[in-house]
Design an enzyme around this catalytic site. Structure first.
Site, PDB file in Angstrom:
ATOM      1  N   ASP A 124       0.794  -1.215   0.000  1.00  0.00           N
ATOM      2  CA  ASP A 124       0.000   0.000   0.000  1.00  0.00           C
ATOM      3  C   ASP A 124       0.833   1.275   0.000  1.00  0.00           C
ATOM      4  O   ASP A 124       0.342   2.318   0.406  1.00  0.00           O
ATOM      5  CB  ASP A 124      -0.874  -0.022   1.276  1.00  0.00           C
ATOM      6  CG  ASP A 124      -2.150   0.758   1.083  1.00  0.00           C
ATOM      7  OD1 ASP A 124      -2.471   1.092  -0.056  1.00  0.00           O
ATOM      8  OD2 ASP A 124      -2.812   1.048   2.102  1.00  0.00           O
ATOM      9  N   CYS A 186     -24.255  -0.884  -2.486  1.00  0.00           N
ATOM     10  CA  CYS A 186     -23.199   0.026  -2.009  1.00  0.00           C
ATOM     11  C   CYS A 186     -23.412   1.428  -2.589  1.00  0.00           C
ATOM     12  O   CYS A 186     -23.266   2.439  -1.881  1.00  0.00           O
ATOM     13  CB  CYS A 186     -21.817  -0.518  -2.367  1.00  0.00           C
ATOM     14  SG  CYS A 186     -21.614  -0.955  -4.095  1.00  0.00           S
ATOM     15  N   CYS A 190     -23.946   4.641  -0.013  1.00  0.00           N
ATOM     16  CA  CYS A 190     -22.852   5.583   0.238  1.00  0.00           C
ATOM     17  C   CYS A 190     -23.459   6.945   0.611  1.00  0.00           C
ATOM     18  O   CYS A 190     -24.215   7.530  -0.163  1.00  0.00           O
ATOM     19  CB  CYS A 190     -21.976   5.718  -1.005  1.00  0.00           C
ATOM     20  SG  CYS A 190     -20.722   7.011  -0.785  1.00  0.00           S
ATOM     21  N   CYS A 241     -22.614  -4.775   1.835  1.00  0.00           N
ATOM     22  CA  CYS A 241     -22.394  -5.668   0.687  1.00  0.00           C
ATOM     23  C   CYS A 241     -22.821  -7.103   1.029  1.00  0.00           C
ATOM     24  O   CYS A 241     -22.324  -7.687   1.990  1.00  0.00           O
ATOM     25  CB  CYS A 241     -20.923  -5.637   0.292  1.00  0.00           C
ATOM     26  SG  CYS A 241     -20.550  -6.777  -1.060  1.00  0.00           S
TER      27      CYS A 241
END
Ligand code: SF4
Ligand code: SF4
Length: 337
Positions: A124, A186, A190, A241
């Site tokens: 990352d 989703c 949001c 989800c």
């Protein structure tokens, strides 16, 4: 050519849950260029700075042949952290160090098997498109929520990537079949409309960006009004989800919540510098810095209109940080509409 069977055993023995192998072929530029050109990276200039390396790993490791993708499940439901306003991935020890340690152990052992092997690793942090490589390695696919979704662990996963300048004997066959189908849960859930379709996230509107990367200024009011028990990262598009309905408990103690995950927004808003030094270093929360963490917690108190926060908010109106002072004034106004 390296055999993948012992590499898979090795990956498991150092603590990774999944491993896959992809050919180190260039990535078509369309997706990232369109995302950058649309401004979806907000002010994360570093995303656009090393695009050539992101698209061609040969620039990171000359002679690159293989990209190994590692996955760790991190989901836990410890009672102590139920209700924490911190995203799940950040509640335990900093995952960067956990995955880096595992990759280091893997790399050492592979070099013992194949002396002279060239490698380049990233967790990352390097200019690598980790989700693309994990998909090419056959470990899952990128869902409409922009998260990498695996079959066994859903999207509660962290990725690490290691490039090798050698071929292996078995490569993944590309992304797993898309299991989103007609679902749009989703996108509908949001709170800020940050999911703009096709797995793309507009970072400017995403609460993960606003709580972690927006470190210099106040968060626009339309977004801070969504800081509903949420002060570092946002799990909403993962929580809703259906592919995350059967999460697997991550046993390793490194993923166990640390003491900071037992605190509520009031305690986090009132953190002293000493408490910050005791609780935050060694966790992923360190990225947000002391004042940013408190600013976020103060917003959340305002959104919750938490009456018992009045004394603290009044005190923070005189804080030495302009970021915290202004947030506290705003939150107090929410208490007295
Ligand atoms: Fe929206 Fe939160 Fe997902 Fe960002 S993390 S896209 S704000 S639900
Ligand atoms: Fe895909 Fe539905 Fe999950 Fe979104 S909520 S990632 S559309 S399955």
């Amino acid at each position: 050519m390296l055999p993948t069977a012992p590499l898979r055993d090795l990956a498991r023995s150092v603590g990774f849950d999944l491993v896959g192998f992809a050919r180190a072929e260039p990535i078509p530029p369309t997706f990232i260029m369109e995302w950058l050109e649309a401004g979806f990276a907000a002010d994360m200039d570093w995303m656009g700075e090393r695009v050539a390396e992101r698209l061609d790993v040969d620039r990171l490791l000359p002679g690159a042949r293989t990209v190994i993708s590692f996955v760790n499940n991190y989901w836990r439901d410890d009672e102590v952290s139920v209700g924490s306003p911190i995203a799940r991935y950040a509640r335990g020890r900093d995952y960067h160090s956990t995955l880096r340690d595992r990759m280091k152990a893997f790399r050492k052992a592979v070099i013992r098997m194949s002396p002279g092997l060239g490698t380049y690793g990233s967790v990352d942090s390097g200019p690598l498109m980790e989700k693309v490589w994990a998909a090419r390695a056959g470990l899952g696919y990128v869902g409409k929520n922009g998260c990498f979704i695996t079959e066994p662990y859903g999207s509660w996963v962290l990725l690490a990537t290691l490039i090798l300048d050698a071929e292996v004997d078995d490569y993944g066959t590309g992304p797993a079949a898309d299991r989103c189908g007609a679902c749009r849960r989703c996108l509908m859930s949001c709170p800020t409309g940050a999911l703009v379709g096709n797995g793309r996230v507009d970072a400017r509107a995403c609460l993960s960006y606003q709580t972690i990367e927006n470190r210099e200024q106040q968060v626009p009011e339309a977004f801070r009004l969504k800081f509903d028990n949420l002060i570092f990262g946002c799990d909403i598009c993962q929580q809703v989800c259906p592919l995350n309905r059967r999460p697997v408990f991550a046993e390793h103690p490194r993923f166990a919540p640390r003491a900071v995950a037992e605190l509520g927004t009031l305690e986090l808003a009132g953190l002293t510098p000493t408490q910050y030094e005791e609780l935050i270093p060694g966790t992923a929360l360190a990225r947000a810095r002391y004042d940013v963490l408190r600013r976020n917690a103060v917003y959340a108190l305002g959104v919750a209109r938490q009456a018992d926060s009045r004394y603290l908010l009044e005190k923070l109106c005189g804080d030495s940080s302009e970021l915290v002072r202004t947030a506290a004034q705003w939150a107090l106004c929410k208490l007295d509409p």
